[in-house]
Design an enzyme around this catalytic site. Sequence first.
Site, short mmCIF file in Angstrom:
data_model
loop_
_atom_site.label_atom_id
_atom_site.label_comp_id
_atom_site.label_asym_id
_atom_site.label_seq_id
_atom_site.Cartn_x
_atom_site.Cartn_y
_atom_site.Cartn_z
N ARG A 112 0.88 -1.18 0.00
CA ARG A 112 0.00 0.00 0.00
C ARG A 112 0.91 1.22 0.00
O ARG A 112 1.68 1.43 0.93
CB ARG A 112 -0.91 0.00 1.23
CG ARG A 112 -1.58 1.34 1.46
CD ARG A 112 -2.66 1.31 2.51
NE ARG A 112 -3.83 0.63 2.01
CZ ARG A 112 -5.04 0.71 2.58
NH1 ARG A 112 -5.21 1.43 3.67
NH2 ARG A 112 -6.07 0.06 2.07
N ASP A 150 -17.20 7.07 -1.00
CA ASP A 150 -15.95 6.98 -0.25
C ASP A 150 -15.68 8.37 0.33
O ASP A 150 -16.34 9.34 -0.06
CB ASP A 150 -14.83 6.54 -1.22
CG ASP A 150 -13.47 6.29 -0.55
OD1 ASP A 150 -13.42 6.20 0.69
OD2 ASP A 150 -12.47 6.20 -1.29
N CYS A 183 -16.36 1.54 1.15
CA CYS A 183 -15.17 0.73 1.44
C CYS A 183 -14.68 0.88 2.87
O CYS A 183 -13.94 0.04 3.36
CB CYS A 183 -14.06 1.05 0.44
SG CYS A 183 -13.49 2.76 0.53
N HIS A 226 -7.57 0.81 -6.15
CA HIS A 226 -7.74 -0.06 -4.97
C HIS A 226 -8.42 -1.35 -5.46
O HIS A 226 -9.58 -1.63 -5.12
CB HIS A 226 -8.58 0.67 -3.91
CG HIS A 226 -8.51 0.08 -2.54
ND1 HIS A 226 -7.76 -1.04 -2.24
CD2 HIS A 226 -9.11 0.45 -1.37
CE1 HIS A 226 -7.90 -1.30 -0.95
NE2 HIS A 226 -8.71 -0.42 -0.41
N GLN A 268 -10.16 -3.99 -3.09
CA GLN A 268 -11.44 -3.52 -2.57
C GLN A 268 -12.57 -3.82 -3.57
O GLN A 268 -13.65 -4.26 -3.18
CB GLN A 268 -11.36 -2.01 -2.30
CG GLN A 268 -12.64 -1.43 -1.72
CD GLN A 268 -12.89 -1.89 -0.30
OE1 GLN A 268 -12.05 -1.72 0.57
NE2 GLN A 268 -14.05 -2.46 -0.04
N ARG A 273 -13.44 -8.52 2.15
CA ARG A 273 -12.03 -8.26 1.87
C ARG A 273 -11.23 -9.53 2.14
O ARG A 273 -10.35 -9.92 1.35
CB ARG A 273 -11.49 -7.11 2.75
CG ARG A 273 -12.05 -5.73 2.43
CD ARG A 273 -11.63 -5.23 1.07
NE ARG A 273 -10.20 -5.17 0.91
CZ ARG A 273 -9.42 -4.18 1.37
NH1 ARG A 273 -9.95 -3.14 1.98
NH2 ARG A 273 -8.10 -4.21 1.19
N1 NVA Z 1 -9.95 6.66 -1.08
C1 NVA Z 1 -9.56 6.25 0.26
C2 NVA Z 1 -9.77 4.77 0.44
C3 NVA Z 1 -9.42 4.25 1.80
C4 NVA Z 1 -9.60 2.78 1.92
C5 NVA Z 1 -8.09 6.61 0.46
O1 NVA Z 1 -7.30 6.44 -0.48
O2 NVA Z 1 -7.74 7.08 1.54
N1 CP Z 2 -11.10 -0.14 2.84
C1 CP Z 2 -9.83 -0.21 3.24
O1 CP Z 2 -8.92 -0.42 2.46
O2 CP Z 2 -9.65 -0.04 4.58
P1 CP Z 2 -8.27 0.19 5.34
O3 CP Z 2 -7.75 1.53 4.93
O4 CP Z 2 -8.66 0.13 6.79
O5 CP Z 2 -7.31 -0.90 4.97
#
Ligand code: NVA
Ligand code: CP
Length: 302
Positions: free
Chosen positions: A103, A221, A261, A130, A133, A289
């Site tokens: 990530r 989101d 998500c 993502h 997800q 997930r």
């Molecule tokens: N769009 C959000 C998703 C978190 C799971 C982010 O990138 O922070």
């Molecule tokens: N939805 C998701 O990816 O959650 P986290 O940021 O908690 O991993």
Amino acid sequence: MPKDFLKLTDFSRDELDAMFRLAADLKAKQKRGEAHRLLEGKSLAMIFEKSSTRTRVSFEVGMTQLGGHALFLHSGTTQMGRGEPIRDTGRVMARYCDGIMIRTFSQEAVEELARWSDVPVINGLTDMYHPCQLMADLLTVIEHKGGYEGLTFAWIGDGNNMANSWINAAAVFGFRLQVATPEGYRPDAAVMKTAAEKGADIVYTSDPAEAVAGADVLSTDVWASMGKEEEAEQRRQAFAGYCIDSALLQRANRDAIVLHCLPAHRGEEITEEVIESPQSVIFDQAENRLHAQKAIMATLMG
Ligand code: NVA
Ligand code: CP
């Protein structure tokens, strides 16, 4: 089949459908308490340069349930945070581990890691996509709606990594997607162009009511993703009117389901009432997930 899981459009619909079937099978086995140790003795390195709750826990528990082991590596406490190049990290990790989940910020960094690693690399979220997800989201839709074919999906809110991933999903699976974002917060231009070239059935609007009309699945989101925290106040103003509340939900099809998500900001992109309503499948989605990623890992690392 590609070596890595970097974005949905790298895969065919058949390949991803097979992962949904495997996910459902592994989920049923886990619920029955039946062993499904498809990755016995294997190790997954999990590299995080951003925060996480679901991604970290679901990958780690998923590896345990598959008979393997996962290592949590935060960039701040490894040599990556001190500037060791990703091509060196990738080559070394591949000597120890059977897969790498990462990530981070840039999609290019994940692609570079994949190029330099002999083992599968899984995208656990970038600023661009993502994809894990989306696999969980569509597994949830399949469970609640019996499939995704013929359904209309609505995206309300930021044109972020999740929106880009929904666009990729529409291009691969062929369902209709109706995207509402404020002007200035549209999804990535190259992602929209590629989907259009593939003949994807997607409409873009700045009117949330237009996007939810006829929709079977609504998704949103946060307005300020990780890395955009300083823009939060400016975004709150730009996204006024983009909240999935009961009034907006009523404009969708009567039996529409709602996805998020998580984490959610109640009262911003979605209301408490909608999160807790019978139409919300958000916690099934979060659970999935685990099951979706076990299928991805078993497919790529098995
Ligand atoms: N769009 C959000 C998703 C978190 C799971 C982010 O990138 O922070
Ligand atoms: N939805 C998701 O990816 O959650 P986290 O940021 O908690 O991993």
